[in-house]
Design a protein around this motif. Structure first.
Motif, PDB file in Angstrom:
ATOM      1  N   GLU A 134       0.737  -1.334  -0.111  1.00 31.98           N
ATOM      2  CA  GLU A 134      -0.053   0.114  -0.022  1.00 31.98           C
ATOM      3  C   GLU A 134       0.912   1.269  -0.205  1.00 31.98           C
ATOM      4  N   ARG A 161      -5.979  -2.729   2.228  1.00 33.74           N
ATOM      5  CA  ARG A 161      -6.332  -1.752   3.584  1.00 33.74           C
ATOM      6  C   ARG A 161      -6.755  -0.636   3.081  1.00 33.74           C
ATOM      7  N   ARG A 162      -7.847  -0.046   4.134  1.00 36.93           N
ATOM      8  CA  ARG A 162      -8.613   1.184   3.867  1.00 36.93           C
ATOM      9  C   ARG A 162      -7.588   2.151   3.317  1.00 36.93           C
ATOM     10  N   ILE A 163      -6.305   2.249   3.919  1.00 39.62           N
ATOM     11  CA  ILE A 163      -5.565   3.402   3.887  1.00 39.62           C
ATOM     12  C   ILE A 163      -5.275   3.951   2.157  1.00 39.62           C
ATOM     13  N   ALA A 165      -7.252   2.515  -0.500  1.00 38.10           N
ATOM     14  CA  ALA A 165      -8.463   3.317  -0.986  1.00 38.10           C
ATOM     15  C   ALA A 165      -8.672   4.718  -0.673  1.00 38.10           C
ATOM     16  N   GLU A 166      -8.237   5.280   0.463  1.00 36.21           N
ATOM     17  CA  GLU A 166      -8.338   6.290   0.767  1.00 36.21           C
ATOM     18  C   GLU A 166      -7.501   7.509   0.084  1.00 36.21           C
ATOM     19  N   GLU A 188     -14.686  -6.925   5.930  1.00 35.92           N
ATOM     20  CA  GLU A 188     -13.891  -5.677   5.949  1.00 35.92           C
ATOM     21  C   GLU A 188     -13.864  -4.961   4.634  1.00 35.92           C
ATOM     22  N   LEU A 189     -13.659  -5.709   3.419  1.00 32.84           N
ATOM     23  CA  LEU A 189     -13.561  -5.077   2.109  1.00 32.84           C
ATOM     24  C   LEU A 189     -15.109  -4.453   1.907  1.00 32.84           C
ATOM     25  N   ASP A 191     -17.063  -3.156   4.059  1.00 35.70           N
ATOM     26  CA  ASP A 191     -17.052  -1.688   4.914  1.00 35.70           C
ATOM     27  C   ASP A 191     -16.180  -0.948   4.185  1.00 35.70           C
ATOM     28  N   ILE A 192     -15.140  -1.159   3.391  1.00 39.53           N
ATOM     29  CA  ILE A 192     -14.424   0.019   2.768  1.00 39.53           C
ATOM     30  C   ILE A 192     -15.497   0.498   1.629  1.00 39.53           C
ATOM     31  N   ASP A 195     -18.016   2.904   2.005  1.00 42.78           N
ATOM     32  CA  ASP A 195     -17.691   4.436   1.988  1.00 42.78           C
ATOM     33  C   ASP A 195     -17.038   5.181   0.853  1.00 42.78           C
ATOM     34  N   VAL A 196     -16.790   4.440   0.077  1.00 45.12           N
ATOM     35  CA  VAL A 196     -16.242   4.776  -1.446  1.00 45.12           C
ATOM     36  C   VAL A 196     -17.470   5.306  -2.141  1.00 45.12           C
TER      37      VAL A 196
END
Length: 262
Positions: A134, A161-163, A165-166, A188-189, A191-192, A195-196
């Motif tokens: 990442e 990981r979310r980071i 994507a952000e 977890e995916l 959940d990410i 938020d996209v």
């Protein structure tokens, strides 16, 4: 109407029945497919398959698994030259893979940078593979100006990981979701994905890999992108029709060399 933004029609499991695979995709409402290049030596076949079907396009690139192999060094100029073909609409699959580490990291970095530079030159989207990498993925994208100029790109088959994507969203990239989204252990995916923003999402199959539920264990194919889209619609709290329309619109916005259906 849906688009499979990432598939491998020339891989074993699909190549034996390409006509049937494409026919079933059309019947499922898939109007465009992008056949992804992963090696230089196989690019001619990838391109030939895109020429065979009106609704199939392709990309050119060297996957991080192959960067150390003979003949798999592509400079930015090499990539740019190969994108002149009307059916070549994206650059990649490129990126970093520290999970398998099949290619030396230094060589992965060099190849990734060359692909990004080709994107900056051509304005075509960069198709990024990132696994357990990442921080370096974002670092190299930023250093090469991928988020500061017209060419953006997509994190394909996102499962990181979310980071990642952000940070990718901050530089204008899209997030593409595959059948992994439907797996029971992928909360977890999901959940990410929730938020996209809707206008930054794509769907794909990465076929013949990662068949979604309820097709797990079978070779995946572009028609199955509908299953991922249905799960994504549930996650986002919208209708299947809305997610289909939005992800298709997002695709044509990013892959703007691909003509829209009449």
């Amino acid at each position: 109407m849906l688009v499979d933004s990432h598939c491998h029609l020339d891989y074993k499991g699909l190549a034996e029945d390409r006509v049937g695979v494409v026919t079933r995709a059309r019947a499922a409402g898939v109007v465009r497919m992008v056949n992804i290049g992963t090696t230089r030596r196989e690019f001619e076949q990838v391109r030939a398959t895109s020429e065979e079907f009106d609704d199939v396009y392709c990309s050119v690139g060297v996957h991080p698994h192959h960067v150390q192999e003979d003949g798999e060094t592509l400079s930015a100029d090499d990539v740019v030259a190969l994108t002149k073909h009307p059916k070549v609409v994206g650059i990649g699959e490129t990126g970093l893979d520290y999970f398998y580490n099949k290619g030396p990291r230094e060589r992965q970095h060099e190849s990734f940078r060359e692909h990004i530079r080709a994107g900056v030159t051509t304005g075509l989207p960069i198709i990024v593979h990132s696994r357990d990498a990442e921080e370096d993925t974002i670092k190299i994208l930023k250093e090469e100006g991928a988020g500061q100029t017209k060419p953006k790109g997509v994190l394909h088959c996102f499962s990181s990981r979310r980071i990642l994507a952000e940070e990718a969203l901050k530089i204008g990239f899209y997030i593409s979701l595959s059948g992994i989204l439907t797996f029971k252990k992928s909360q977890e995916l999901r959940d990410i994905a929730r938020d996209v923003p809707l206008d930054r999402l794509l769907v794909e199959t990465d076929s013949p890999f990662l068949a979604p539920e309820p097709f797990r264990g079978k070779p995946c194919e572009p028609a199955y992108v509908t299953q991922t889209a249905r799960v994504l619609a549930d996650i986002k709290g919208v209708s299947f029709e809305e997610i289909s329309c939005q992800t298709t619109e997002n695709f044509f916005h990013l892959f703007n060399k691909v003509p829209r259906p009449a």
